[in-house]
Design a protein around this motif. Structure first.
Motif, PDB file in Angstrom:
ATOM      1  N   ASP A  28      -1.727   1.747  -5.255  1.00 35.84           N
ATOM      2  CA  ASP A  28      -3.114   1.535  -4.847  1.00 35.84           C
ATOM      3  C   ASP A  28      -3.861   0.751  -5.919  1.00 35.84           C
ATOM      4  O   ASP A  28      -5.076   0.622  -5.871  1.00 35.84           O
ATOM      5  CB  ASP A  28      -3.811   2.869  -4.576  1.00 35.84           C
ATOM      6  CG  ASP A  28      -3.833   3.784  -5.797  1.00 35.84           C
ATOM      7  OD1 ASP A  28      -3.270   3.390  -6.852  1.00 35.84           O
ATOM      8  OD2 ASP A  28      -4.397   4.891  -5.709  1.00 35.84           O
ATOM      9  N   ARG A  29      -3.104   0.229  -6.875  1.00 31.38           N
ATOM     10  CA  ARG A  29      -3.714  -0.506  -7.983  1.00 31.38           C
ATOM     11  C   ARG A  29      -3.395  -1.997  -7.904  1.00 31.38           C
ATOM     12  O   ARG A  29      -2.965  -2.617  -8.861  1.00 31.38           O
ATOM     13  CB  ARG A  29      -3.264   0.064  -9.326  1.00 31.38           C
ATOM     14  CG  ARG A  29      -3.710   1.500  -9.559  1.00 31.38           C
ATOM     15  CD  ARG A  29      -3.497   1.886 -11.005  1.00 31.38           C
ATOM     16  NE  ARG A  29      -4.318   1.068 -11.902  1.00 31.38           N
ATOM     17  CZ  ARG A  29      -4.098   0.969 -13.212  1.00 31.38           C
ATOM     18  NH1 ARG A  29      -3.093   1.623 -13.768  1.00 31.38           N
ATOM     19  NH2 ARG A  29      -4.873   0.209 -13.960  1.00 31.38           N
ATOM     20  N   VAL A  60       0.814  -1.217   0.000  1.00 30.13           N
ATOM     21  CA  VAL A  60       0.000   0.000   0.000  1.00 30.13           C
ATOM     22  C   VAL A  60       0.850   1.271   0.000  1.00 30.13           C
ATOM     23  O   VAL A  60       0.362   2.340  -0.346  1.00 30.13           O
ATOM     24  CB  VAL A  60      -0.969   0.039   1.198  1.00 30.13           C
ATOM     25  CG1 VAL A  60      -1.974  -1.086   1.107  1.00 30.13           C
ATOM     26  CG2 VAL A  60      -0.217  -0.022   2.521  1.00 30.13           C
TER      27      VAL A  60
END
Length: 212
Positions: A100-101, A96
């Motif tokens: 964030d993908r 993280v």
């Protein structure tokens, strides 16, 4: 011959914690006790248990972060193979920080994440499952092997996910990131180093431009 793409191989060293070393000593001691008492035992079971300690070694996560902190692009179009969901949850605490993908694919109810990954909506997939052969993910470029079996078949299947040719990226070159135990005394049956030698050799293969 133009069947697979070329790939680079990165072997990240890791060490075991004292607690992990003690776990392995207890496994060996239990095996030796059975052997001495003439009880039935299976040596393969012992190596499976020892291998699991290596597969979920916590220090691998530090080695992983050291790499992606300088090369975050390796998380793009990547699959991260871990041994189990609990370990993956620990790894997510690092992921993280850099993307964030990403999404997980541990159970059938998360299959939508696999589909979104194949469609390019997700950059990174964290899984301990065998990826369905029916999903077209030729764009996968990077593979992280937190958990890799002694069997070459499983390793071949996993790295093969990144070695598929991509018509949208004719110059594609994959990267395989592996973890190798940095302690000869703890390296059971030398499995990590045998895999490192094998994949290092494979990574030297280059396309023959004269092939038609």
């Amino acid at each position: 011959k133009g069947i697979l793409c070329e790939f680079d191989y990165i072997a990240l060293p890791y060490t075991l914690t004292e607690d992990e070393k003690q776990k392995k000593k207890k496994i060996i001691a239990a095996f030796n006790a059975k052997k001495e008492s003439k009880e039935s035992y299976n040596e393969a079971d012992m190596f499976t248990q020892l291998s699991r300690v290596n597969k979920i070694a916590i220090n691998k996560i530090d080695s992983f972060e050291s790499l992606i902190s300088t090369r975050p692009e390796l998380l793009k179009k990547s699959i991260i193979f871990v041994q189990e969901m609990e370990y993956g949850e620990k790894l997510q605490e690092v992921l993280v920080k850099y993307t964030d993908r990403y999404h997980t694919y541990y159970a059938d109810d998360e299959k939508i994440n696999l589909t979104n990954f194949a469609d390019g909506k997700i950059e990174c997939l964290l899984t301990c499952k065998k990826i369905s052969e029916g999903i077209d993910i030729s764009s996968v470029t990077n593979i992280f092997l937190f958990a890799s079996d002694r069997s070459r078949l499983i390793t071949t299947q996993r790295i093969g996910r990144a070695l598929r040719l991509d018509k949208n990226n004719p110059n594609k070159k994959a990267t395989v990131i592996d973890f190798v135990l940095d302690d000869a005394n703890e390296n059971d049956n030398n499995a990590d180093h045998q895999r490192e030698e094998w994949l290092s050799t494979l990574s030297l293969t280059r396309r023959n431009e004269n092939e038609e």
